[in-house]
Write an enzyme that holds these catalytic residues in place. Structure first.
Site, PDB file in Angstrom:
ATOM      1  N   HIS A   1       0.821  -1.219   0.000  1.00  0.00           N
ATOM      2  CA  HIS A   1       0.000   0.000   0.000  1.00  0.00           C
ATOM      3  C   HIS A   1       0.854   1.268   0.000  1.00  0.00           C
ATOM      4  CE1 HIS A   1       0.440   0.013   4.486  1.00  0.00           C
ATOM      5  NE2 HIS A   1       0.366   1.315   4.303  1.00  0.00           N
TER       6      HIS A   1
ATOM      7  N   ASP B   1      -0.091  -7.614   1.569  1.00  0.00           N
ATOM      8  CA  ASP B   1       0.396  -6.232   1.611  1.00  0.00           C
ATOM      9  C   ASP B   1       1.914  -6.230   1.738  1.00  0.00           C
ATOM     10  OD1 ASP B   1       0.457  -3.487   1.714  1.00  0.00           O
ATOM     11  OD2 ASP B   1      -0.279  -3.337   3.783  1.00  0.00           O
TER      12      ASP B   1
ATOM     13  N   SER C   1       3.864   2.857   8.225  1.00  0.00           N
ATOM     14  CA  SER C   1       3.533   1.864   7.200  1.00  0.00           C
ATOM     15  C   SER C   1       4.757   1.344   6.464  1.00  0.00           C
ATOM     16  CB  SER C   1       2.599   2.474   6.160  1.00  0.00           C
ATOM     17  OG  SER C   1       1.345   2.735   6.695  1.00  0.00           O
TER      18      SER C   1
END
Length: 248
Positions: free
Chosen positions: A65, A109, A202
Site C-alpha cells: 500500500h 500487503d 507503514s
C-alpha cells in the site's frame, strides 16, 4: 495501528501512507538508540511517506500500500531533520508489488524495491535476516518508524522511534477484527491500547529474535483499546521474496 493511516470506511479499515502534510511516528514508544535498527529505511517522494527494511544490499521490503512507481530510499537515517553523516540516498530501479495484493482487504500487503545501486553496509546501514520460521505468540518484537506518536492528534518526532510489543495469538487477532484477518496477517501489540505503530510507520519493520517477521500494514486508529496493529506475516513470503529477487 501500524505505520500507516487508517480510515474506517463501509466497515473496512483501509491503510494509507502519509502525505506531505501528514508525517507520523510510533505511539507509546521511545527514541531508538542510534544504531538500534540499521535495517530501517525511509521511503521518500520529496517527503517521508513510509518505512521499509533493507534485506540485502540492493533490496528493500515494504508494504504494497506504500507503492509509488519511483521512490527515493534513504538509508542510515536517524534524525529526519538533521544530517548525521551516515545517510545514503539511493533511487529505486524497480518497485514490485505482490501480484495478489488486494487494496480493499490488504491481503498480501508486501512489496519489494530494488535499489539502483548497492548500499554500502556499515554500523548504520545493514540488512535484517528473513525469517527461518514463523514467530510464535507471546514473542516480544521491536517495531520502529517515524510515524505519529499520538493516538489522538499529531506529534511528529524527527528521531526514529522504537516500540517493544508482543505477538498476539491468532484467536486474539481474529476476535479483534472479525472476518478481516487472513492467514497472511499477524497482530502485534497491546489489547489494552496505549502502544502501537501509527500513520507514517507503514511498510516498516517488525523484528523478532533478530529476524524480520512483520511489515506495518493496518489497524483501526492507533493504540486504541481492543484494536492491536495488524502486520503482514513475512514468514509466508520468503519463497516469493527470494524468487522475485533472483529473477530481477
Amino acid at each position: 495501528m501500524k505505520f500507516l493511516v487508517l480510515v474506517a470506511f463501509v466497515g473496512v479499515t483501509v491503510a494509507f501512507p502519509i502525505s506531505d502534510e501528514d508525517d507520523d511516528k510510533i505511539v507509546g514508544g521511545y527514541s531508538c538508540a542510534r544504531s538500534a535498527a540499521p535495517y530501517q529505511v525511509s521511503l521518500n517522494s520529496g517527503y517521508h511517506f513510509c518505512g521499509g527494511s533493507l534485506i540485502s544490499s540492493q533490496w528493500v521490503l515494504s508494504a504494497a500500500h506504500c507503492y509509488k512507481s519511483s521512490i527515493q530510499v534513504k538509508l542510515g537515517e536517524y534524525n529526519l531533520a538533521a544530517q548525521d553523516g551516515s545517510e545514503q540516498t539511493i533511487s529505486s530501479s524497480k518497485v514490485i508489488r505482490h501480484s495478489g495484493y488486494n487494496a480493499n482487504t490488504l491481503n498480501n500487503d508486501i512489496m519489494l524495491i530494488k535499489l539502483s545501486k548497492a548500499a554500502t553496509l556499515n554500523s548504520y546501514v545493514n540488512t535484517v535476516p528473513l525469517p527461518t520460521s514463523c514467530v510464535t505468540a507471546g514473542t516480544t518484537c521491536l517495531i520502529s518508524g517515524w510515524g505519529n506518536t499520538l493516538s489522538s492528534g499529531s506529534l511528529y518526532p524527527d528521531v526514529l522511534q522504537c516500540l517493544n510489543a508482543p505477538v498476539l495469538s491468532s484467536s486474539q487477532c481474529s476476535s479483534a477484527y472479525p472476518g478481516r484477518i487472513t492467514s497472511n496477517m499477524i497482530c502485534i501489540g497491546y489489547l489494552n491500547g496505549g502502544k502501537d505503530s501509527c500513520q507514517g510507520d507503514s511498510g516498516g519493520p517488525v523484528v523478532c529474535n533478530g529476524q524480520l517477521q512483520g511489515i506495518v500494514s493496518w489497524g483501526i486508529g492507533c493504540a486504541q483499546k481492543g484494536y492491536p496493529g495488524v502486520y503482514t506475516k513475512v514468514c509466508n513470503y520468503v519463497s516469493w521474496i527470494k524468487t522475485t529477487m533472483s529473477s530481477n
